[in-house]
Structure formats: structure tokens, C-alpha cells
Design an enzyme around this catalytic site. Structure first.
Site, PDB file in Angstrom:
ATOM      1  N   SER A   1       0.818  -1.224   0.000  1.00 62.70           N
ATOM      2  CA  SER A   1       0.000   0.000   0.000  1.00 62.70           C
ATOM      3  C   SER A   1       0.847   1.268   0.000  1.00 62.70           C
ATOM      4  O   SER A   1       0.478   2.262  -0.624  1.00 62.70           O
ATOM      5  CB  SER A   1      -0.968  -0.008   1.183  1.00 62.70           C
ATOM      6  OG  SER A   1      -0.275  -0.178   2.396  1.00 62.70           O
TER       7      SER A   1
ATOM      8  N   CYS B   1      -6.780  -6.529   0.302  1.00 62.86           N
ATOM      9  CA  CYS B   1      -5.532  -6.472   1.063  1.00 62.86           C
ATOM     10  C   CYS B   1      -4.959  -5.046   1.070  1.00 62.86           C
ATOM     11  O   CYS B   1      -5.540  -4.169   1.699  1.00 62.86           O
ATOM     12  CB  CYS B   1      -4.559  -7.523   0.561  1.00 62.86           C
ATOM     13  SG  CYS B   1      -3.383  -8.008   1.837  1.00 62.86           S
TER      14      CYS B   1
ATOM     15  N   HIS C   1      -6.924 -12.340  -0.626  1.00 61.75           N
ATOM     16  CA  HIS C   1      -6.737 -12.206  -2.077  1.00 61.75           C
ATOM     17  C   HIS C   1      -7.690 -13.125  -2.844  1.00 61.75           C
ATOM     18  O   HIS C   1      -7.281 -14.215  -3.262  1.00 61.75           O
ATOM     19  CB  HIS C   1      -5.295 -12.586  -2.441  1.00 61.75           C
ATOM     20  CG  HIS C   1      -4.271 -11.573  -2.054  1.00 61.75           C
ATOM     21  ND1 HIS C   1      -3.680 -10.732  -2.961  1.00 61.75           N
ATOM     22  CD2 HIS C   1      -3.737 -11.269  -0.847  1.00 61.75           C
ATOM     23  CE1 HIS C   1      -2.820  -9.943  -2.337  1.00 61.75           C
ATOM     24  NE2 HIS C   1      -2.834 -10.255  -1.050  1.00 61.75           N
TER      25      HIS C   1
ATOM     26  N   GLU D   1      -8.606 -13.074  -5.800  1.00 68.38           N
ATOM     27  CA  GLU D   1      -8.157 -13.308  -7.181  1.00 68.38           C
ATOM     28  C   GLU D   1      -7.214 -14.507  -7.274  1.00 68.38           C
ATOM     29  O   GLU D   1      -6.994 -15.040  -8.360  1.00 68.38           O
ATOM     30  CB  GLU D   1      -7.491 -12.037  -7.752  1.00 68.38           C
ATOM     31  CG  GLU D   1      -6.089 -11.714  -7.239  1.00 68.38           C
ATOM     32  CD  GLU D   1      -6.040 -11.170  -5.814  1.00 68.38           C
ATOM     33  OE1 GLU D   1      -7.117 -11.062  -5.167  1.00 68.38           O
ATOM     34  OE2 GLU D   1      -4.935 -10.867  -5.335  1.00 68.38           O
TER      35      GLU D   1
HETATM   36  N1  GLN Z   1       1.313  -5.765   3.932  1.00 67.43           N
HETATM   37  C1  GLN Z   1       0.846  -5.013   2.785  1.00 67.43           C
HETATM   38  C2  GLN Z   1       0.618  -3.546   3.161  1.00 67.43           C
HETATM   39  O1  GLN Z   1       0.705  -3.200   4.284  1.00 67.43           O
HETATM   40  C3  GLN Z   1      -0.409  -5.620   2.212  1.00 67.43           C
HETATM   41  C4  GLN Z   1      -0.138  -7.008   1.706  1.00 67.43           C
HETATM   42  C5  GLN Z   1      -0.943  -7.448   0.536  1.00 67.43           C
HETATM   43  O2  GLN Z   1      -1.606  -6.656  -0.143  1.00 67.43           O
HETATM   44  N2  GLN Z   1      -0.876  -8.721   0.245  1.00 67.43           N
HETATM   45  O3  GLN Z   1       0.352  -2.744   2.331  1.00 67.43           O
END
Ligand code: GLN
Length: 195
Positions: A54, A83, A174, A176
Site C-alpha cells: 500500500s 488487502c 486475495h 483473485e
Molecule cells: N502488507 C501489505 C501492506 O501493508 C499488504 C499485503 C498485501 O496486499 N498482500 O500494504
């Protein structure tokens, strides 16, 4: 159904597993559109914010007024964050804190599961029709302090992992990466309903 009538669903294609989402959307009878520029938001009926990192996605969004235009899109159109995408949609982010769109009335706690269980494939009950759902978690966040308008659609233990607040959907896993297309179909249906 002819391709002309399929809903056009964008996938934010900056970083992360957007290609798998595009494929999942095709299987859920939508036309995927990879979104790399803010002006492309004008041509889509809904948008998926994929998993990934992110902080990295946010850094790209800070250019060309993309963040402001994404925020505007999320306030008026169906969006689905998975996520990292769910982190970006939340009202606030912790561990550590960072900017977010604020379309989902929840706080996202990043990397919330201990080191040994930070990635896991689990199967759990869901409100979606069709029985238990496989869920792939990769360094997943936890959604906490959910507003009363957020409807939980699946849980990991006591934690909501799939939720919906009106036209905004979020998954901390996820979908997908599983064969089951129920989650994408559910989102595409919500896009069709609002067209
Ligand atoms: N740990 C990631 C984050 O903080 C997110 C992980 C993911 O999208 N699989 O952005």
C-alpha cells in the site's frame, strides 16, 4: 451476452497483482480495464484496488492529482479493495499510519497477524451463497473499529475479512488467487446494479 454490454471494471494497475484481478473479472463476466492514469477513471463503472504494497501504491498516487481523483471516484462509484487495496480504502491506517481514501468506515491495522501466520490459506463460512470460501492471506491487515454501516460477509476467527458498506467492498485476503469466483461475481453484480 455480447461484449458491448459487459460492465467495465477498472483495476488500479500501478503495483501488485492487478493482472490476476483482470483475469478474475473476465471470468466473472466483466470487461477489465487497467487504470494507470487518473483520467482513465472517467470511462469505468467500478474499480478494484488490488493487493500489493500500500505504501508503494500510495507513492504513485501522490503524482498527477491521482489521489484526489481516486478519492472522488470512490465517493460516487462501486469500489473493491483487496488487502493493500482495503488498507487504501479505510478511514484510517495504523502500524504505521499513512494516508488513505476514507471510503470505508474502518481502521486498517497493517501486517496484523504474527510472523508465523502472516500468510495462510484458510477456508471459512461466508454470507455469500454457495458454502465455505477459500481465503488466501498474504501479510494481511486487520480491519478494526468498523462503523455500523459495514456489513460483515466473512470472518477469520473474530476478525471481519470481507465486508461491504453500500457500494464499497473490502477483503483483507486475495480472492483473485483462488479458483472460486464468487467474490468477484458479487462485486460485478453490485456494479451492474448501480449502472
Ligand atoms: N502488507 C501489505 C501492506 O501493508 C499488504 C499485503 C498485501 O496486499 N498482500 O500494504
Amino acid at each position: 451476452m455480447s461484449a458491448v454490454h459487459l460492465p467495465r471494471v477498472g483495476v488500479l494497475a500501478i503495483q501488485g497483482d492487478y493482472a490476476a484481478h483482470a483475469e478474475a473479472l473476465r471470468e466473472a463476466d466483466a470487461e477489465p480495464v487497467e487504470i494507470r492514469l487518473p483520467q482513465q477513471l472517467a470511462g469505468i463503472d467500478g474499480l478494484i484496488l488490488p493487493g500489493g504494497e500500500s505504501t508503494t501504491i500510495l507513492r504513485f498516487l501522490e503524482k498527477n492529482d491521482f489521489f484526489a481523483q481516486l478519492k472522488e471516484f470512490c465517493s460516487s462509484s462501486p469500489v473493491f479493495g483487496t488487502c493493500a487495496g482495503a488498507i487504501l480504502l479505510s478511514r484510517a491506517v495504523r502500524n504505521p499510519g499513512q494516508e488513505s481514501v476514507g471510503a470505508l468506515d474502518a481502521v486498517a491495522e497493517r501486517n496484523a497477524y504474527g510472523r508465523q501466520i502472516d500468510s495462510a490459506i484458510l477456508t471459512a463460512e461466508t454470507e455469500l451463497p454457495g458454502g465455505p470460501l477459500e481465503m488466501v492471506f498474504i501479510r494481511a491487515p486487520r480491519l478494526i473499529e468498523l462503523g455500523s454501516g459495514v456489513e460483515g460477509l466473512a470472518k477469520r476467527g473474530n476478525d471481519p475479512v470481507l465486508g461491504r458498506e453500500g457500494k464499497v467492498m473490502a477483503a483483507t485476503f486475495h480472492p483473485e488467487l483462488s479458483v472460486d469466483r464468487r467474490v468477484h461475481k458479487y462485486f460485478v453484480d453490485s456494479v451492474i446494479c448501480r449502472r
